[in-house]
Design an enzyme around this catalytic site. Structure first.
Site, PDB file in Angstrom:
ATOM      1  N   PRO A   1       0.845  -1.198   0.000  1.00  0.00           N
ATOM      2  CA  PRO A   1       0.000   0.000   0.000  1.00  0.00           C
ATOM      3  C   PRO A   1       0.876   1.241   0.000  1.00  0.00           C
ATOM      4  O   PRO A   1       1.816   1.324   0.795  1.00  0.00           O
ATOM      5  CB  PRO A   1      -0.778  -0.116   1.324  1.00  0.00           C
ATOM      6  CG  PRO A   1       0.042  -1.018   2.185  1.00  0.00           C
ATOM      7  CD  PRO A   1       0.791  -1.930   1.267  1.00  0.00           C
ATOM      8  N   MET A   2       0.603   2.177  -0.893  1.00  0.00           N
ATOM      9  CA  MET A   2       1.397   3.411  -0.927  1.00  0.00           C
ATOM     10  C   MET A   2       0.477   4.595  -1.209  1.00  0.00           C
ATOM     11  O   MET A   2      -0.126   4.681  -2.287  1.00  0.00           O
ATOM     12  CB  MET A   2       2.508   3.303  -1.985  1.00  0.00           C
ATOM     13  CG  MET A   2       3.606   2.319  -1.566  1.00  0.00           C
ATOM     14  SD  MET A   2       4.913   2.115  -2.797  1.00  0.00           S
ATOM     15  CE  MET A   2       4.147   1.006  -3.966  1.00  0.00           C
TER      16      MET A   2
ATOM     17  N   CYS B   1       2.643   2.946   9.466  1.00  0.00           N
ATOM     18  CA  CYS B   1       2.839   4.267   8.877  1.00  0.00           C
ATOM     19  C   CYS B   1       3.233   5.277   9.954  1.00  0.00           C
ATOM     20  O   CYS B   1       2.548   5.401  10.958  1.00  0.00           O
ATOM     21  CB  CYS B   1       1.547   4.677   8.202  1.00  0.00           C
ATOM     22  SG  CYS B   1       1.669   6.258   7.425  1.00  0.00           S
TER      23      CYS B   1
ATOM     24  N   ASN C   1       8.733  -7.389   3.979  1.00  0.00           N
ATOM     25  CA  ASN C   1       8.660  -6.112   3.257  1.00  0.00           C
ATOM     26  C   ASN C   1       9.837  -5.218   3.650  1.00  0.00           C
ATOM     27  O   ASN C   1      10.308  -5.271   4.769  1.00  0.00           O
ATOM     28  CB  ASN C   1       7.320  -5.407   3.581  1.00  0.00           C
ATOM     29  CG  ASN C   1       7.269  -3.982   3.034  1.00  0.00           C
ATOM     30  OD1 ASN C   1       7.103  -3.032   3.800  1.00  0.00           O
ATOM     31  ND2 ASN C   1       7.439  -3.811   1.747  1.00  0.00           N
TER      32      ASN C   1
ATOM     33  N   GLY D   1      12.775  -2.751   1.182  1.00  0.00           N
ATOM     34  CA  GLY D   1      14.033  -2.773   0.448  1.00  0.00           C
ATOM     35  C   GLY D   1      14.179  -3.873  -0.581  1.00  0.00           C
ATOM     36  O   GLY D   1      15.259  -4.045  -1.138  1.00  0.00           O
TER      37      GLY D   1
HETATM   38  C1  LIG Z   1       4.801   7.017  -1.324  1.00  0.00           C
HETATM   39  C2  LIG Z   1       4.613   5.955  -0.276  1.00  0.00           C
HETATM   40  C3  LIG Z   1       3.429   5.867   0.422  1.00  0.00           C
HETATM   41  C4  LIG Z   1       3.235   4.874   1.393  1.00  0.00           C
HETATM   42  N1  LIG Z   1       1.994   4.759   1.984  1.00  0.00           N
HETATM   43  C5  LIG Z   1       1.755   3.707   2.805  1.00  0.00           C
HETATM   44  C6  LIG Z   1       0.443   3.431   3.279  1.00  0.00           C
HETATM   45  O1  LIG Z   1      -0.533   4.103   2.939  1.00  0.00           O
HETATM   46  N2  LIG Z   1       0.298   2.380   4.127  1.00  0.00           N
HETATM   47  C7  LIG Z   1       1.350   1.586   4.505  1.00  0.00           C
HETATM   48  O2  LIG Z   1       1.159   0.637   5.267  1.00  0.00           O
HETATM   49  N3  LIG Z   1       2.591   1.818   4.055  1.00  0.00           N
HETATM   50  C8  LIG Z   1       2.805   2.834   3.200  1.00  0.00           C
HETATM   51  N4  LIG Z   1       4.048   3.003   2.662  1.00  0.00           N
HETATM   52  C9  LIG Z   1       5.126   2.061   3.015  1.00  0.00           C
HETATM   53  C10 LIG Z   1       5.177   0.897   2.010  1.00  0.00           C
HETATM   54  O3  LIG Z   1       3.992   0.161   2.040  1.00  0.00           O
HETATM   55  C11 LIG Z   1       6.358  -0.035   2.337  1.00  0.00           C
HETATM   56  O4  LIG Z   1       6.168  -0.595   3.603  1.00  0.00           O
HETATM   57  C12 LIG Z   1       7.701   0.680   2.316  1.00  0.00           C
HETATM   58  O5  LIG Z   1       7.823   1.529   1.183  1.00  0.00           O
HETATM   59  C13 LIG Z   1       8.863  -0.312   2.343  1.00  0.00           C
HETATM   60  O6  LIG Z   1       8.798  -1.162   1.227  1.00  0.00           O
HETATM   61  P1  LIG Z   1       9.747  -0.912  -0.068  1.00  0.00           P
HETATM   62  O7  LIG Z   1      11.150  -0.743   0.433  1.00  0.00           O
HETATM   63  O8  LIG Z   1       9.557  -2.121  -0.926  1.00  0.00           O
HETATM   64  O9  LIG Z   1       9.263   0.351  -0.716  1.00  0.00           O
HETATM   65  C14 LIG Z   1       4.258   3.982   1.694  1.00  0.00           C
HETATM   66  C15 LIG Z   1       5.480   4.075   0.999  1.00  0.00           C
HETATM   67  C16 LIG Z   1       5.656   5.033   0.004  1.00  0.00           C
HETATM   68  C17 LIG Z   1       6.960   5.083  -0.764  1.00  0.00           C
END
Ligand SMILES: Cc1cc2nc3c(=O)[nH]c(=O)nc-3n(C[C@H](O)[C@H](O)[C@H](O)COP(=O)(O)O)c2cc1C
Length: 351
Positions: free
Chosen positions: A32-33, A115, A226, A228
């Site tokens: 989720p982002m 978050c 999750n 990186g």
């Molecule tokens: C732009 C952005 C928005 C995010 N929004 C959420 C969110 O709404 N809910 C959530 O649980 N994590 C959110 N995250 C965190 C990601 O879900 C994830 O846990 C984090 O980016 C680490 O994973 P990655 O290294 O693969 O990006 C967000 C990350 C990014 C970059």
């Protein structure tokens, strides 16, 4: 798709045809982002992978329940399997939000315990809930009682001065006790004071070993790693080490095709589908036309597609043409076709 599900005659279950269970899909998920994984992004990602589980942006339970913002639940049926992520900390309100999500046809309802943003801290939800596993368990129990849709949790390994190797197993045990069988664990702490949300996704060190240890401690739970993970090689290695799933955020967004186009073959064992990146873009055109016919803007869709050719010859022509033209009043799916043509024209002749 399970036999039971096949007998559900409603339109929602028909749209879910082709996947067995959500937890199978969770072998690879797109995180989720906020502001990124909106419905247009998810539709695009679904064309790249038929199998991966897609998460919505976080939707807060106050917005849904008190604010009546039901439009936040809208999605295209093609997005299945799709999970709704909720943010909140009031069990009754989350239960109602989960019920609304289930009614909208989501395949899973996920609670955000990761978050770190200020706004979220003030609302007492997100990562700060790592400090209150009892409350998280109460929230999950209330959500489970309100719907048959699976309730899952996305968490960190701890916050601030917590000792992750102590608090994470306690947290998981307590929440699993409320009937949650699937967790996605962002393998780093959130530091709630002093770091921005963006810094909190990079600066606290990753601890994959600890997450791996949780799988040893809780073999019956479905645990996704999750944080990186930037290539399918790394995802495969985590699965080989015994993790049940891998959740990918930023890499799945910025290098969408690198991660998702081969995922069905490499992660789910499907036969190679042979589709090129260009094929996927062309498949987006009817969706874009439909979106624009309803008054939507081209850029609302194409902003998620800018990275599809990342690292490929001519990619910057694709990106530049869309960035410079998608907002113009005469923009349309023809703008996307021109962007592909410009990219192809810029490629060396032997390509
Ligand atoms: C732009 C952005 C928005 C995010 N929004 C959420 C969110 O709404 N809910 C959530 O649980 N994590 C959110 N995250 C965190 C990601 O879900 C994830 O846990 C984090 O980016 C680490 O994973 P990655 O290294 O693969 O990006 C967000 C990350 C990014 C970059």
């Amino acid at each position: 798709m399970s036999d039971n599900r096949q007998h559900l005659g409603n339109s929602i279950s028909q749209q879910k045809k082709g996947f067995t269970t959500v937890s199978t899909a969770a072998r690879l998920s797109v995180a989720p982002m906020m502001d990124w994984t909106d419905r247009h992004c998810r539709y695009f990602h679904r064309l790249l992978s038929q199998r991966a589980l897609l998460y919505t942006e976080m939707v807060t339970s106050p917005a849904l329940v008190r604010g009546g913002a039901l439009h936040l639940l809208e999605y295209s049926p093609e997005e299945h399997p799709v999970a709704l992520q909720l943010g909140g900390s009031d069990p009754a309100e989350l239960a109602e939000a989960a019920r609304l999500g289930a009614e909208a046809g989501y395949d899973e309802i996920n609670l955000n315990v990761g978050c770190p943003s200020d706004r979220v801290q003030n609302g007492a939800f997100g990562a700060i809930l790592m400090r209150d596993p009892k409350l998280v368990a109460a929230c999950c129990a209330a959500m489970r009682a309100a719907t048959d849709v699976e309730i899952t949790v996305k968490c960190r390994i701890g916050v601030d001065d917590q000792e992750p190797s102590d608090v994470l197993p306690e947290f998981i045990a307590r929440v699993a006790g409320a009937g949650v069988a699937r967790f996605s664990i962002h393998a780093r702490k959130a530091w709630l004071q002093g770091l921005s949300p963006k810094e909190n996704r990079d600066i606290p060190p990753l601890d994959y070993d600890l997450v791996q240890q949780m799988k040893g401690l809780f073999p019956a739970l479905h645990l996704s790693l999750n944080g990186g993970v930037a290539t399918l090689d790394v995802a495969e290695a985590a699965l080989e080490r015994g993790m049940d799933g891998v959740m990918i955020g930023r890499a799945a967004y910025h290098q969408s095709a690198d991660i998702l186009l081969e995922a069905d073959h490499r992660i789910f064992g499907d036969a190679p589908h042979g589709q090129s990146r260009e094929d996927i873009v062309l498949k987006m055109l009817p969706y874009i036309d439909e979106h624009m016919a309803k008054g939507g803007k081209l850029g609302q869709v194409t902003r998620h597609m800018l990275g599809i050719f990342a690292g490929k010859p001519g990619a910057r022509h694709w990106k530049r043409h869309l960035s410079e033209n998608a907002h113009k009043s005469d923009a349309g799916s023809h703008t996307v076709v021109t962007a592909i043509e410009l990219m192809q024209a810029a490629r060396p002749a032997f390509e």
